[in-house]
Design an enzyme around this catalytic site. Structure first.
Site, PDB file in Angstrom:
ATOM      1  N   GLU A  46       0.821  -1.217   0.000  1.00 52.80           N
ATOM      2  CA  GLU A  46       0.000   0.000   0.000  1.00 52.80           C
ATOM      3  C   GLU A  46       0.848   1.257   0.000  1.00 52.80           C
ATOM      4  OE1 GLU A  46      -2.600   0.006   3.362  1.00 52.80           O
ATOM      5  OE2 GLU A  46      -3.585  -1.840   2.746  1.00 52.80           O
ATOM      6  N   HIS A  74       9.352  -0.951   3.458  1.00 59.13           N
ATOM      7  CA  HIS A  74       9.175  -1.165   4.892  1.00 59.13           C
ATOM      8  C   HIS A  74       9.106  -2.651   5.184  1.00 59.13           C
ATOM      9  CE1 HIS A  74       5.243  -0.633   2.960  1.00 59.13           C
ATOM     10  NE2 HIS A  74       4.775  -1.534   3.816  1.00 59.13           N
ATOM     11  N   HIS A 122       7.495  -5.243   8.044  1.00 63.46           N
ATOM     12  CA  HIS A 122       6.586  -5.418   9.172  1.00 63.46           C
ATOM     13  C   HIS A 122       7.232  -6.398  10.157  1.00 63.46           C
ATOM     14  CE1 HIS A 122       2.826  -4.033   6.926  1.00 63.46           C
ATOM     15  NE2 HIS A 122       3.657  -4.283   5.909  1.00 63.46           N
TER      16      HIS A 122
HETATM   17  P1  5GP Z   1       1.874  -2.528   3.112  1.00 64.53           P
HETATM   18  O1  5GP Z   1       0.538  -3.056   2.722  1.00 64.53           O
HETATM   19  O2  5GP Z   1       2.312  -1.370   2.237  1.00 64.53           O
HETATM   20  O3  5GP Z   1       2.909  -3.583   3.258  1.00 64.53           O
HETATM   21  O4  5GP Z   1       1.690  -1.958   4.583  1.00 64.53           O
HETATM   22  C1  5GP Z   1       1.449  -0.623   4.893  1.00 64.53           C
HETATM   23  C2  5GP Z   1       1.180  -0.540   6.368  1.00 64.53           C
HETATM   24  O5  5GP Z   1       1.221   0.834   6.741  1.00 64.53           O
HETATM   25  C3  5GP Z   1      -0.198  -1.059   6.787  1.00 64.53           C
HETATM   26  O6  5GP Z   1      -0.029  -2.121   7.730  1.00 64.53           O
HETATM   27  C4  5GP Z   1      -0.887   0.159   7.395  1.00 64.53           C
HETATM   28  O7  5GP Z   1      -1.674  -0.143   8.517  1.00 64.53           O
HETATM   29  C5  5GP Z   1       0.278   1.064   7.750  1.00 64.53           C
HETATM   30  N1  5GP Z   1      -0.021   2.483   7.715  1.00 64.53           N
HETATM   31  C6  5GP Z   1      -0.680   3.159   6.718  1.00 64.53           C
HETATM   32  N2  5GP Z   1      -0.768   4.463   7.019  1.00 64.53           N
HETATM   33  C7  5GP Z   1      -0.131   4.618   8.213  1.00 64.53           C
HETATM   34  C8  5GP Z   1       0.105   5.761   9.024  1.00 64.53           C
HETATM   35  O8  5GP Z   1      -0.266   6.889   8.728  1.00 64.53           O
HETATM   36  N3  5GP Z   1       0.791   5.550  10.179  1.00 64.53           N
HETATM   37  C9  5GP Z   1       1.225   4.317  10.559  1.00 64.53           C
HETATM   38  N4  5GP Z   1       1.875   4.222  11.714  1.00 64.53           N
HETATM   39  N5  5GP Z   1       1.008   3.223   9.801  1.00 64.53           N
HETATM   40  C10 5GP Z   1       0.336   3.379   8.650  1.00 64.53           C
END
Ligand code: 5GP
Length: 127
Positions: A104, A109, A111
């Site tokens: 997203e 990043h 996790h």
């Molecule tokens: P992806 O799907 O890109 O691997 O994960 C993005 C992560 O960023 C998601 O787990 C989501 O909850 C987190 N996230 C999105 N917006 C924000 C934000 O404004 N602050 C924080 N701390 N996490 C966010």
């Protein structure tokens, strides 16, 4: 991910966090990395570790970052895990790259998930 996926988007949410334009709950910081709690945790402990440099995804980071940044970044992940105690109980690290993974936020990043049993690796979402 939206926009042109090959060009780093300086307005992505993690770039704004790095610039201090929006808040985060910081867990760890060093020269190359920042770690903070995920806003929508999927386990008791859900931390995001990001490099301070402008890298779109794992692929971009591993291809363009210096060896010093890469080594430091991966050491920072284990440092964070130790700091919050999941090195003893167990944890999972995940990095989504690109469309099929549902990445997203287009800033690389990792996790860190833990604090409770995590179940199987994948929820089957497709074939
Ligand atoms: P992806 O799907 O890109 O691997 O994960 C993005 C992560 O960023 C998601 O787990 C989501 O909850 C987190 N996230 C999105 N917006 C924000 C934000 O404004 N602050 C924080 N701390 N996490 C966010």
């Amino acid at each position: 991910m939206q926009k042109n996926q090959n060009v780093y988007d300086k307005e992505n949410i993690f770039a704004k966090i790095l610039r201090g334009e929006i808040p985060c709950t910081k867990v760890y910081e060093d020269e190359f990395s920042l770690a903070f709690n995920d806003i929508n945790p999927q386990s008791q402990i859900h931390i995001l570790v990001i490099p301070k440099g402008e890298y779109i995804s794992f692929d971009d980071f591993s291809g363009k970052a210096s060896s010093k940044e890469i080594i430091s970044f991966f050491k920072s992940i284990s440092e964070v895990a130790k700091q919050v105690g999941v090195d003893r109980s167990g944890y999972r690290i995940i990095s989504n790259h690109g469309l099929d993974s549902h990445q997203e936020v287009p800033h690389f990043h990792v996790h860190i998930l833990g604090g409770n049993p995590l179940g199987s690796l994948l929820v089957k979402g497709g074939k």
